[in-house]
Design an enzyme around this catalytic site. Structure first.
Site, PDB file in Angstrom:
ATOM      1  N   CYS A   1     -13.999 -32.707 -14.682  1.00  0.00           N
ATOM      2  CA  CYS A   1     -14.680 -33.966 -14.396  1.00  0.00           C
ATOM      3  C   CYS A   1     -14.931 -34.067 -12.901  1.00  0.00           C
ATOM      4  O   CYS A   1     -14.004 -34.139 -12.117  1.00  0.00           O
ATOM      5  CB  CYS A   1     -13.827 -35.143 -14.831  1.00  0.00           C
ATOM      6  SG  CYS A   1     -13.770 -35.315 -16.598  1.00  0.00           S
TER       7      CYS A   1
ATOM      8  N   GLY B   1       0.056 -21.402  -4.776  1.00  0.00           N
ATOM      9  CA  GLY B   1      -0.974 -20.377  -4.897  1.00  0.00           C
ATOM     10  C   GLY B   1      -2.187 -20.697  -4.038  1.00  0.00           C
ATOM     11  O   GLY B   1      -2.791 -19.815  -3.426  1.00  0.00           O
ATOM     12  N   THR B   2      -2.530 -21.965  -3.988  1.00  0.00           N
ATOM     13  CA  THR B   2      -3.692 -22.388  -3.201  1.00  0.00           C
ATOM     14  C   THR B   2      -3.489 -22.053  -1.724  1.00  0.00           C
ATOM     15  O   THR B   2      -4.392 -21.506  -1.072  1.00  0.00           O
ATOM     16  CB  THR B   2      -3.917 -23.905  -3.372  1.00  0.00           C
ATOM     17  OG1 THR B   2      -4.122 -24.174  -4.765  1.00  0.00           O
ATOM     18  CG2 THR B   2      -5.100 -24.397  -2.575  1.00  0.00           C
TER      19      THR B   2
ATOM     20  N   THR C   1       9.761 -25.514   7.873  1.00  0.00           N
ATOM     21  CA  THR C   1      11.084 -25.231   7.303  1.00  0.00           C
ATOM     22  C   THR C   1      10.926 -24.782   5.856  1.00  0.00           C
ATOM     23  O   THR C   1      10.211 -25.412   5.072  1.00  0.00           O
ATOM     24  CB  THR C   1      11.980 -26.489   7.394  1.00  0.00           C
ATOM     25  OG1 THR C   1      12.078 -26.831   8.779  1.00  0.00           O
ATOM     26  CG2 THR C   1      13.358 -26.241   6.815  1.00  0.00           C
TER      27      THR C   1
ATOM     28  N   SER D   1       2.127 -17.712  -7.517  1.00  0.00           N
ATOM     29  CA  SER D   1       2.587 -19.099  -7.539  1.00  0.00           C
ATOM     30  C   SER D   1       3.668 -19.221  -8.610  1.00  0.00           C
ATOM     31  O   SER D   1       3.443 -18.871  -9.773  1.00  0.00           O
ATOM     32  CB  SER D   1       1.408 -20.016  -7.880  1.00  0.00           C
ATOM     33  OG  SER D   1       1.840 -21.337  -7.954  1.00  0.00           O
TER      34      SER D   1
ATOM     35  N   ASN E   1      -8.367 -17.280 -14.559  1.00  0.00           N
ATOM     36  CA  ASN E   1      -7.557 -18.371 -15.091  1.00  0.00           C
ATOM     37  C   ASN E   1      -8.188 -19.076 -16.283  1.00  0.00           C
ATOM     38  O   ASN E   1      -7.502 -19.692 -17.071  1.00  0.00           O
ATOM     39  CB  ASN E   1      -7.238 -19.399 -13.989  1.00  0.00           C
ATOM     40  CG  ASN E   1      -8.466 -19.878 -13.259  1.00  0.00           C
ATOM     41  OD1 ASN E   1      -9.190 -19.077 -12.672  1.00  0.00           O
ATOM     42  ND2 ASN E   1      -8.735 -21.160 -13.311  1.00  0.00           N
TER      43      ASN E   1
END
Ligand code: PLP
Length: 393
Positions: free
Chosen positions: A332, A73-74, A244, A206, A158
């Site tokens: 964090c 997805g990124t 590929t 994703s 999200n």
């Protein structure tokens, strides 16, 4: 005694469906050819790739050639945003391309835009969101300028699960001839992905968010949307994404997406019932708690909260000790715990945003799982509050 795992972090990732694994397996060992090879092993792999592309295209309601397979997805978000921005700059000679996003985008979108702004000197506008995280199409209308080259708004958030009015927002962009991208990574398993009904030009998915494998995603690119490749090399994916192809992963993605369509309405209704039972139970049992995100216009599986006088990390650790996997909006960052940018953009005070909890349901969850959370979560919050000097008691 080993505690039974109750997995409530489906927004982070999902287990691969055994039917997906089954579909993928032959592509590791039997049909292992490189799709670019001319011999029959290559052709077998090429056929699998094109079958998968057709399956995805049918679900998105687009042409197979508009489907680009990517690694996650990124990457899909990066390719859409940077690819379109660079194409506007280098092909159409827009001097300082302008991009519009919301302040509650996933970092795959926001940090890509941040880099375009800080390193490449592009202009980025962050639209406001209301207390539920909704973007107002009227604000988008006002933000569009002659040098706007892209609008990118997430389909479903999200963290808090709010579903944006994508069709209305995309219509505004379309009226100004500006391409519209939506990060549909969280929407993939449960919402309508028809690109014409949504009116989007680019859409990211994703596989690991809908019971497919990790490391494979899709970018839908509407024909005629100008985009430069970000990864150069061979002529794969019609020169839009070199490398590929991950054939087993792509076969798995297509099978997983196909499976999301089977009984989707019934599964969504089941999840909504469990979600609403969880939300009502938590709010009823725990004082100083609040639902985050829109009460109705939200993902069927997302129950997210903030609890005053506690830290999200503490809740997660204690839930984990009971076998329950959840997540918190806090991330964090070095030694500091940063409050969620999503919650603060929605107006949640920083000190309250620290006490966030996201529980995201999935196919295997049942009423018993919700009952268990409702049994263990209130004493966990109380225990943490008892240690807080700020708690009024
Ligand atoms: N966009 C959204 C909304 C997400 O929730 C995620 C993953 O958490 C991503 C993008 C990134 O997807 P991937 O993990 O496949 O890179």
């Amino acid at each position: 005694m080993e505690k039974r795992t109750i997995y409530l972090d489906h927004a982070a990732t999902t287990a691969v469906d055994p039917r997906v694994v089954e579909a993928m397996l032959p592509y590791f060992t039997d049909y292992y050819g490189n799709p670019s090879s001319v011999h029959h092993k290559g052709r077998e792999a090429q056929q699998a790739l094109e079958d998968a592309r057709s399956t995805v295209a049918d679900i998105l309601g687009c042409k197979p050639r508009e489907v680009i397979f990517v690694s996650c997805g990124t990457e899909s978000d990066n390719l859409a945003i940077r690819g379109v921005a660079f194409a506007a700059h280098y092909r159409r000679h827009v001097e300082r391309p302008h991009i519009i996003i919301s302040p509650i985008e996933h970092h795959a979108v926001s940090r890509t835009c941040e880099q375009l702004e800080k390193v490449f000197g592009y202009e980025v506008t962050y639209l406001p969101v209301d207390e539920y995280g909704l973007v107002d199409p009227a604000d988008l209308e006002r933000a569009i300028q002659p040098h706007t080259v892209l609008v990118s708004i997430t389909y479903a958030n999200n963290e808090v699960g709010t579903i944006e009015p994508i069709a209305e927002l995309a219509a505004v962009a379309q009226a100004h001839d500006v391409p519209f991208h939506t990060d549909a990574v969280q929407a993939g398993g449960s919402l309508d992905l028809n690109v014409d009904r949504l009116g989007v030009d680019l859409l990211s998915l994703s596989a690991h968010k809908f019971y497919g494998p990790k490391g494979v995603g899709v970018l839908y690119q509407r024909r005629g949307t100008s985009m430069l490749p970000m990864q150069t090399g061979g002529a794969h994916e019609r020169n839009r994404r070199a490398g590929t192809e991950n054939v087993p992963g792509i076969v798995g993605l297509a099978r997983a997406l196909e499976l999301t369509q089977e009984g989707q309405a019934e599964e969504n209704a089941r999840l909504i019932r469990l979600r609403d039972k969880l939300i009502a139970g938590v709010l009823e049992r725990i004082p100083y708690s609040r639902l985050t995100g829109h009460p109705i216009q939200r993902l069927p599986n997302n129950a997210s909260f903030v609890f005053e006088f506690v830290e999200g990390e503490g809740i997660l650790l204690l839930l984990d000790s009971e076998g329950i996997c959840g997540s918190s909006g806090s991330a964090c960052a070095s030694a500091e715990i940063e409050p969620s940018h999503v919650l603060t953009a929605m107006g949640v005070p920083v000190e309250v945003a620290h006490g966030s909890l996201r529980l995201t349901l999935g196919r295997e969850n049942t009423d018993a799982d919700v009952d268990r959370v409702l049994e263990v979560l209130p004493p966990i919050i109380q225990r943490l509050r008892d240690m807080s000097p700020l708690y009024p008691a």
